[in-house]
Design a protein around this motif. Structure first.
Motif, PDB file in Angstrom:
ATOM      1  N   LYS A  75      29.788 142.142  37.093  1.00  0.00           N
ATOM      2  CA  LYS A  75      29.566 141.442  35.830  1.00  0.00           C
ATOM      3  C   LYS A  75      28.083 141.124  35.751  1.00  0.00           C
ATOM      4  N   ALA A  76      27.586 141.048  34.543  1.00  0.00           N
ATOM      5  CA  ALA A  76      26.189 140.676  34.334  1.00  0.00           C
ATOM      6  C   ALA A  76      26.114 139.737  33.142  1.00  0.00           C
ATOM      7  N   SER A  77      25.101 138.896  33.141  1.00  0.00           N
ATOM      8  CA  SER A  77      24.937 137.956  32.035  1.00  0.00           C
ATOM      9  C   SER A  77      23.465 137.737  31.751  1.00  0.00           C
ATOM     10  N   SER A  78      23.177 137.332  30.533  1.00  0.00           N
ATOM     11  CA  SER A  78      21.806 136.991  30.156  1.00  0.00           C
ATOM     12  C   SER A  78      21.849 136.000  29.002  1.00  0.00           C
ATOM     13  N   PHE A  79      20.723 135.345  28.782  1.00  0.00           N
ATOM     14  CA  PHE A  79      20.543 134.452  27.654  1.00  0.00           C
ATOM     15  C   PHE A  79      19.366 134.969  26.841  1.00  0.00           C
ATOM     16  N   SER A  80      19.371 134.751  25.576  1.00  0.00           N
ATOM     17  CA  SER A  80      18.292 135.192  24.708  1.00  0.00           C
ATOM     18  C   SER A  80      16.950 134.666  25.198  1.00  0.00           C
ATOM     19  N   ASN A  81      15.941 135.529  25.198  1.00  0.00           N
ATOM     20  CA  ASN A  81      14.576 135.185  25.621  1.00  0.00           C
ATOM     21  C   ASN A  81      14.497 134.699  27.061  1.00  0.00           C
ATOM     22  N   ASP A  82      15.392 135.171  27.892  1.00  0.00           N
ATOM     23  CA  ASP A  82      15.395 134.786  29.302  1.00  0.00           C
ATOM     24  C   ASP A  82      15.776 136.015  30.121  1.00  0.00           C
ATOM     25  N   ASP A  83      15.671 135.892  31.424  1.00  0.00           N
ATOM     26  CA  ASP A  83      16.042 136.996  32.299  1.00  0.00           C
ATOM     27  C   ASP A  83      17.551 137.045  32.485  1.00  0.00           C
ATOM     28  N   ALA A  84      17.999 137.998  33.267  1.00  0.00           N
ATOM     29  CA  ALA A  84      19.427 138.244  33.406  1.00  0.00           C
ATOM     30  C   ALA A  84      19.852 138.134  34.865  1.00  0.00           C
ATOM     31  N   MET A  85      21.163 138.205  35.072  1.00  0.00           N
ATOM     32  CA  MET A  85      21.720 138.097  36.410  1.00  0.00           C
ATOM     33  C   MET A  85      22.939 139.002  36.507  1.00  0.00           C
ATOM     34  N   VAL A  86      23.058 139.673  37.631  1.00  0.00           N
ATOM     35  CA  VAL A  86      24.247 140.466  37.904  1.00  0.00           C
ATOM     36  C   VAL A  86      25.071 139.702  38.942  1.00  0.00           C
ATOM     37  N   HIS A  87      26.382 139.707  38.741  1.00  0.00           N
ATOM     38  CA  HIS A  87      27.304 138.983  39.617  1.00  0.00           C
ATOM     39  C   HIS A  87      28.164 140.022  40.340  1.00  0.00           C
ATOM     40  N   ILE A  88      27.982 140.100  41.648  1.00  0.00           N
ATOM     41  CA  ILE A  88      28.715 141.071  42.453  1.00  0.00           C
ATOM     42  C   ILE A  88      29.370 140.311  43.598  1.00  0.00           C
ATOM     43  N   ARG A  89      30.684 140.290  43.600  1.00  0.00           N
ATOM     44  CA  ARG A  89      31.435 139.544  44.615  1.00  0.00           C
ATOM     45  C   ARG A  89      30.922 138.114  44.661  1.00  0.00           C
ATOM     46  N   GLU A  90      30.355 137.689  45.774  1.00  0.00           N
ATOM     47  CA  GLU A  90      29.835 136.320  45.879  1.00  0.00           C
ATOM     48  C   GLU A  90      28.312 136.268  45.751  1.00  0.00           C
ATOM     49  N   SER A  91      27.718 137.385  45.328  1.00  0.00           N
ATOM     50  CA  SER A  91      26.260 137.440  45.175  1.00  0.00           C
ATOM     51  C   SER A  91      25.866 137.349  43.710  1.00  0.00           C
ATOM     52  N   HIS A  92      24.702 136.780  43.486  1.00  0.00           N
ATOM     53  CA  HIS A  92      24.118 136.693  42.152  1.00  0.00           C
ATOM     54  C   HIS A  92      22.674 137.158  42.283  1.00  0.00           C
ATOM     55  N   ILE A  93      22.336 138.210  41.575  1.00  0.00           N
ATOM     56  CA  ILE A  93      21.015 138.810  41.690  1.00  0.00           C
ATOM     57  C   ILE A  93      20.313 138.714  40.338  1.00  0.00           C
ATOM     58  N   ASN A  94      19.209 137.987  40.318  1.00  0.00           N
ATOM     59  CA  ASN A  94      18.420 137.865  39.097  1.00  0.00           C
ATOM     60  C   ASN A  94      17.594 139.121  38.884  1.00  0.00           C
ATOM     61  N   PHE A  95      17.439 139.512  37.627  1.00  0.00           N
ATOM     62  CA  PHE A  95      16.550 140.629  37.319  1.00  0.00           C
ATOM     63  C   PHE A  95      15.850 140.380  35.997  1.00  0.00           C
ATOM     64  N   GLY A  96      14.746 141.063  35.842  1.00  0.00           N
ATOM     65  CA  GLY A  96      13.888 140.804  34.705  1.00  0.00           C
ATOM     66  C   GLY A  96      14.255 141.579  33.461  1.00  0.00           C
ATOM     67  N   THR A  97      14.443 140.856  32.378  1.00  0.00           N
ATOM     68  CA  THR A  97      14.535 141.462  31.058  1.00  0.00           C
ATOM     69  C   THR A  97      13.371 140.965  30.190  1.00  0.00           C
ATOM     70  N   THR A  98      12.779 139.849  30.594  1.00  0.00           N
ATOM     71  CA  THR A  98      11.594 139.321  29.913  1.00  0.00           C
ATOM     72  C   THR A  98      10.446 139.088  30.884  1.00  0.00           C
ATOM     73  N   SER A  99      10.752 138.916  32.143  1.00  0.00           N
ATOM     74  CA  SER A  99       9.779 138.548  33.168  1.00  0.00           C
ATOM     75  C   SER A  99       9.193 139.774  33.846  1.00  0.00           C
ATOM     76  N   LYS A 100       7.956 139.659  34.288  1.00  0.00           N
ATOM     77  CA  LYS A 100       7.314 140.727  35.055  1.00  0.00           C
ATOM     78  C   LYS A 100       7.409 140.450  36.559  1.00  0.00           C
ATOM     79  N   THR A 101       7.944 139.306  36.958  1.00  0.00           N
ATOM     80  CA  THR A 101       7.996 138.959  38.378  1.00  0.00           C
ATOM     81  C   THR A 101       9.313 139.339  39.036  1.00  0.00           C
ATOM     82  N   LEU A 102      10.370 139.434  38.276  1.00  0.00           N
ATOM     83  CA  LEU A 102      11.671 139.822  38.832  1.00  0.00           C
ATOM     84  C   LEU A 102      11.821 141.339  38.780  1.00  0.00           C
TER      85      LEU A 102
END
Length: 129
Positions: free
Chosen positions: A6-33
């Motif tokens: 599963k993955a989720s995001s909020f408008s004008n913010d970065d996103a996160m993927v949810h895999i089992r018990e892990s949550h991995i942030n990734f960049g949709t607006t940010s250059k650091t993730l």
């Protein structure tokens, strides 16, 4: 075998993927993730490293650690990965480690590896230290 994430995001913010018990942030607006292309290559790297572990048992060799570098080039039109080059370094003194056979097994049995080779070129090397 089937997979689910599963993955989720909020408008004008970065996103996160949810895999089992892990949550991995990734960049949709940010250059650091990590961006989606880097996560894509992360999946490729995970496939290779999982197969090193898997085949170390099957081929009966031991290792202390691995280091994997992955480089890729992207085409612009249509946007897609064109070429992936990897360099795997295995830290091992085990004489039973056959790097040619290991490379062959990674390339033959890697799920992500085989999926990607259908759409882009992949080349790589395995070295021991």
């Amino acid at each position: 075998m089937n997979y689910h994430i599963k993955a989720s995001s909020f408008s004008n913010d970065d996103a996160m993927v949810h895999i089992r018990e892990s949550h991995i942030n990734f960049g949709t607006t940010s250059k650091t993730l990590p961006n989606p292309a880097e996560l894509f290559l992360t999946s490729f790297a995970a496939c290779i490293l999982k197969n090193v572990e898997r085949f170390s048992v099957m081929m009966k060799f031991s290792y202390d650690k691995t280091l994997l570098e992955v480089n890729a080039s992207r085409l612009e039109n249509p946007p897609r990965m064109d070429k992936i080059i990897y360099k795997l370094t295995i830290y091992s003194n085990d004489k039973k480690l056959n790097t040619e056979l290991l490379k062959k097994n990674i390339e033959k049995f890697g799920t992500i590896y085989n999926t990607l080779k259908q759409s882009c070129s992949i080349s790589g090397s395995i070295n021991t230290v």
